[in-house]
Design a protein around this motif. Structure first.
Motif, PDB file in Angstrom:
ATOM      1  N   UNK A 173      47.570  34.632  61.513  1.00 13.23           N
ATOM      2  CA  UNK A 173      47.563  36.293  61.621  1.00 13.23           C
ATOM      3  C   UNK A 173      48.626  36.879  60.769  1.00 13.23           C
ATOM      4  N   UNK A 174      49.727  36.107  60.502  1.00 17.63           N
ATOM      5  CA  UNK A 174      50.919  36.685  59.686  1.00 17.63           C
ATOM      6  C   UNK A 174      50.164  36.739  58.379  1.00 17.63           C
ATOM      7  N   UNK A 175      49.861  35.791  57.800  1.00 26.96           N
ATOM      8  CA  UNK A 175      49.515  35.551  56.249  1.00 26.96           C
ATOM      9  C   UNK A 175      47.810  35.531  56.013  1.00 26.96           C
ATOM     10  N   UNK A 176      47.127  35.343  56.867  1.00 26.29           N
ATOM     11  CA  UNK A 176      45.651  34.923  56.791  1.00 26.29           C
ATOM     12  C   UNK A 176      45.157  36.262  55.730  1.00 26.29           C
ATOM     13  N   UNK A 177      45.084  37.352  56.092  1.00 25.48           N
ATOM     14  CA  UNK A 177      44.906  38.317  55.205  1.00 25.48           C
ATOM     15  C   UNK A 177      45.065  38.412  54.062  1.00 25.48           C
ATOM     16  N   UNK A 178      46.363  38.122  53.709  1.00 26.99           N
ATOM     17  CA  UNK A 178      46.924  38.153  52.389  1.00 26.99           C
ATOM     18  C   UNK A 178      46.687  36.992  51.602  1.00 26.99           C
ATOM     19  N   UNK A 179      46.394  35.894  52.456  1.00 26.29           N
ATOM     20  CA  UNK A 179      45.867  34.748  51.696  1.00 26.29           C
ATOM     21  C   UNK A 179      44.361  35.117  51.035  1.00 26.29           C
ATOM     22  N   UNK A 180      43.504  35.523  51.946  1.00 25.06           N
ATOM     23  CA  UNK A 180      42.054  35.631  51.641  1.00 25.06           C
ATOM     24  C   UNK A 180      41.927  36.764  50.324  1.00 25.06           C
ATOM     25  N   UNK A 181      42.932  38.085  50.366  1.00 23.95           N
ATOM     26  CA  UNK A 181      43.035  38.797  49.234  1.00 23.95           C
ATOM     27  C   UNK A 181      43.412  38.031  47.963  1.00 23.95           C
ATOM     28  N   UNK A 182      44.327  37.162  48.248  1.00 22.00           N
ATOM     29  CA  UNK A 182      44.435  36.384  46.869  1.00 22.00           C
ATOM     30  C   UNK A 182      43.476  35.608  46.194  1.00 22.00           C
ATOM     31  N   UNK A 183      42.902  35.084  47.377  1.00 22.11           N
ATOM     32  CA  UNK A 183      41.612  34.112  46.910  1.00 22.11           C
ATOM     33  C   UNK A 183      40.520  34.989  46.144  1.00 22.11           C
ATOM     34  N   UNK A 184      40.176  36.442  46.734  1.00 16.10           N
ATOM     35  CA  UNK A 184      39.158  37.293  46.114  1.00 16.10           C
ATOM     36  C   UNK A 184      39.863  37.772  44.738  1.00 16.10           C
ATOM     37  N   UNK A 185      41.193  37.892  44.773  1.00 15.70           N
ATOM     38  CA  UNK A 185      41.612  38.381  43.433  1.00 15.70           C
ATOM     39  C   UNK A 185      41.488  37.316  42.560  1.00 15.70           C
ATOM     40  N   UNK A 186      41.739  35.980  42.803  1.00 14.36           N
ATOM     41  CA  UNK A 186      41.600  34.946  41.920  1.00 14.36           C
ATOM     42  C   UNK A 186      40.035  34.993  41.489  1.00 14.36           C
ATOM     43  N   UNK A 187      39.131  35.050  42.065  1.00 16.48           N
ATOM     44  CA  UNK A 187      37.888  35.111  41.987  1.00 16.48           C
ATOM     45  C   UNK A 187      37.582  36.256  40.790  1.00 16.48           C
ATOM     46  N   UNK A 188      37.976  37.204  41.031  1.00 23.02           N
ATOM     47  CA  UNK A 188      38.062  38.626  39.969  1.00 23.02           C
ATOM     48  C   UNK A 188      38.743  38.253  38.637  1.00 23.02           C
ATOM     49  N   UNK A 189      39.910  37.604  38.857  1.00 15.89           N
ATOM     50  CA  UNK A 189      40.546  37.205  37.251  1.00 15.89           C
ATOM     51  C   UNK A 189      39.648  36.240  36.774  1.00 15.89           C
ATOM     52  N   UNK A 190      38.867  35.420  37.393  1.00 17.67           N
ATOM     53  CA  UNK A 190      37.967  34.329  36.866  1.00 17.67           C
ATOM     54  C   UNK A 190      36.724  34.848  36.175  1.00 17.67           C
ATOM     55  N   UNK A 191      36.256  35.800  36.961  1.00 19.41           N
ATOM     56  CA  UNK A 191      35.208  36.626  36.305  1.00 19.41           C
ATOM     57  C   UNK A 191      35.731  37.249  34.742  1.00 19.41           C
ATOM     58  N   UNK A 192      36.819  38.015  34.797  1.00 17.00           N
ATOM     59  CA  UNK A 192      37.370  38.647  33.558  1.00 17.00           C
ATOM     60  C   UNK A 192      37.507  37.319  32.509  1.00 17.00           C
ATOM     61  N   UNK A 193      38.296  36.551  32.867  1.00 19.29           N
ATOM     62  CA  UNK A 193      38.535  35.407  32.022  1.00 19.29           C
ATOM     63  C   UNK A 193      37.135  34.636  31.434  1.00 19.29           C
TER      64      UNK A 193
ATOM     65  N   UNK B 199      31.186  42.241  36.210  1.00 13.83           N
ATOM     66  CA  UNK B 199      29.957  41.355  35.997  1.00 13.83           C
ATOM     67  C   UNK B 199      29.094  42.092  35.264  1.00 13.83           C
ATOM     68  N   UNK B 200      28.468  43.214  35.693  1.00 10.45           N
ATOM     69  CA  UNK B 200      27.518  44.024  35.396  1.00 10.45           C
ATOM     70  C   UNK B 200      27.703  44.597  33.750  1.00 10.45           C
ATOM     71  N   UNK B 201      28.728  44.986  33.530  1.00  7.72           N
ATOM     72  CA  UNK B 201      29.273  45.278  32.386  1.00  7.72           C
ATOM     73  C   UNK B 201      29.073  44.282  31.141  1.00  7.72           C
TER      74      UNK B 201
END
Length: 434
Positions: free
Chosen positions: A285-305, A34-36
């Protein structure tokens, strides 16, 4: 502008290699992007949050699959499977790793629970791995192979979604192709993954290795298996799994498929309804962390797009090489690798790159199947090896249950080397031959 993707992805990878948690690594990389592009930190975070909705369906799917997996584990059927593996394959390290790759492969097409089975199946085997001095990097490679290769090559289950995404992305940009043609075009890259798996199992990680303590654990023993015998509840569990598979295929929705499996487990009285809260907590507990990482990664991809960084990267990479198909294909695959490493999802990458690749490939004279293999391979590249990918987060979730497996060095680096390199080479060759 074209350097935004490269720099931000490198920031994420370097931070991850330095053992910064992947969520913080992605957020920092997103802020750098974003800063770049001239945005301030507040606007960048707002765009990141806005883009997190792009993987909301996937995150919900993972949570429901986690609940479904917790219910399956409750029945004890996984104990039967683990005991069978131990009985048949003890002292046969290579066969055990290949069997795990086979089980993982079924999770993509036959029993579409994706990564939800790993934290249930793998932890009970960790003590056996230690006794056998089995290199856990081989197991991580086998698991990632099973999570990727089936959907790359077989248009069933997750594979159907993958090839439909390719088909729709091409169709929306003026090139028609059938799902069968898309799957055929990806056979050669898939063969490259098979070769990568065999190299990892028979050569790279064949030697004995002592697992080292990386992370603190809760001290709970993971290797005690209840002496469970097959009974009618296990039969009903298998029925619920098969119905969930059929529903998922018909509706093309992981959410509906997983929800169907959960409902049937309750209706069949396989699991007690009064324990619903416990199953949900265990599933999160099994999938929550992974799901949240995917959400944050989607936000990162949205910024790049949204900032146009991806468009600029593709345009600048291919514009100077117009007319040479081999070089254009090489550059497009390299760009796909960078994008997917950052976004962490091949399924999320394809819609982005299809709109950019199709016009470039049409102008360069690529055939529809060659375009499909470029889009499919570029999407799959980086899924293995990405700190934000479910194909790496899943294996780590099981193998690190006792704190003796590191996400970056024991999962991401091995899978990057053994799958992205052959995927790149075989995808490049296929794009030239087709």
């Amino acid at each position: 502008m074209e350097w935004v993707v490269v720099v931000s992805v490198l920031v994420m990878l370097v931070l991850s290699l330095l053992r910064v948690h992947v969520i913080f690594a992605i957020i920092i990389a997103a802020v750098v992007a974003g800063l770049m592009t001239g945005m301030n930190i507040q606007d960048t975070i707002e765009l990141l949050i806005e883009g997190m909705g792009g993987q909301a369906n996937t995150a919900l799917s993972y949570i429901l699959l986690g609940v479904f997996a917790a219910m399956i584990s409750y029945t004890g059927i996984t104990s039967i499977l683990v005991r069978s593996l131990i009985k048949v394959l003890t002292n046969k390290k290579t066969m055990l790793v290949l069997a795990i790759a086979g089980v993982a492969s079924m999770s993509q097409n036959i029993v579409p629970v994706h990564i939800a089975f790993i934290p249930i199946l793998i932890p009970p085997l960790l003590t056996l791995f230690d006794k056998m001095k089995l290199d856990r990097r081989a197991v991580a490679t086998a698991l990632t192979f099973g999570l990727k290769a089936p959907y790359v090559m077989i248009p069933l289950g997750f594979g159907l979604i993958f090839h439909q995404t390719i088909q729709e992305g091409m169709s929306n940009n003026g090139v028609d192709i059938t799902i069968r043609e898309s799957a055929l075009s990806m056979l050669l890259p898939g063969i490259g993954m098979i070769i990568g798996l065999l190299i990892a199992v028979f050569f790279t990680y064949r030697k004995p290795r002592e697992a080292k303590k990386w992370l603190p654990t809760d001290g709970i023993s993971k290797d005690d298996q209840e002496k469970v015998t097959f009974n009618h509840t296990h039969g009903l569990t298998i029925v619920a799994i098969l119905v969930a598979l059929v529903v998922q295929i018909i509706t093309e929705s992981l959410v509906i498929g997983a929800l169907t499996g959960v409902i049937l487990m309750v209706l069949f009285f396989v699991v007690p309804l009064r324990e619903g809260d416990a199953f949900v907590q265990q599933g999160v507990g099994i999938m929550g962390t992974i799901a949240f990482v995917m959400l944050v990664a989607s936000g990162f991809g949205h910024i790049l797009k949204e900032t146009g960084a991806v468009d600029e990267l593709v345009a600048s990479s291919s514009g100077i090489l117009a007319g040479n198909q081999a070089i254009i294909a090489f550059i497009l695959l390299l760009v796909g690798l960078l994008i997917t490493l950052g976004i962490g999802s091949s399924f999320g990458t394809i819609p982005i790159i299809a709109a950019l690749y199709v016009p470039i490939c049409m102008e360069a004279g690529f055939s529809p199947m060659a375009i499909a293999v470029l889009i499919g391979t570029a999407g799959a590249l980086g899924d293995a090896g990405s700190p934000a990918s479910d194909s790496t987060l899943g294996p780590t979730s099981g193998l690190s249950a006792d704190g003796k497996h590191h996400h970056i060095w024991d999962t991401c680096v091995p899978t990057f080397l053994h799958f992205n390199i052959p995927l790149f080479l075989f995808g490049w060759i296929a794009s030239i031959l087709l």
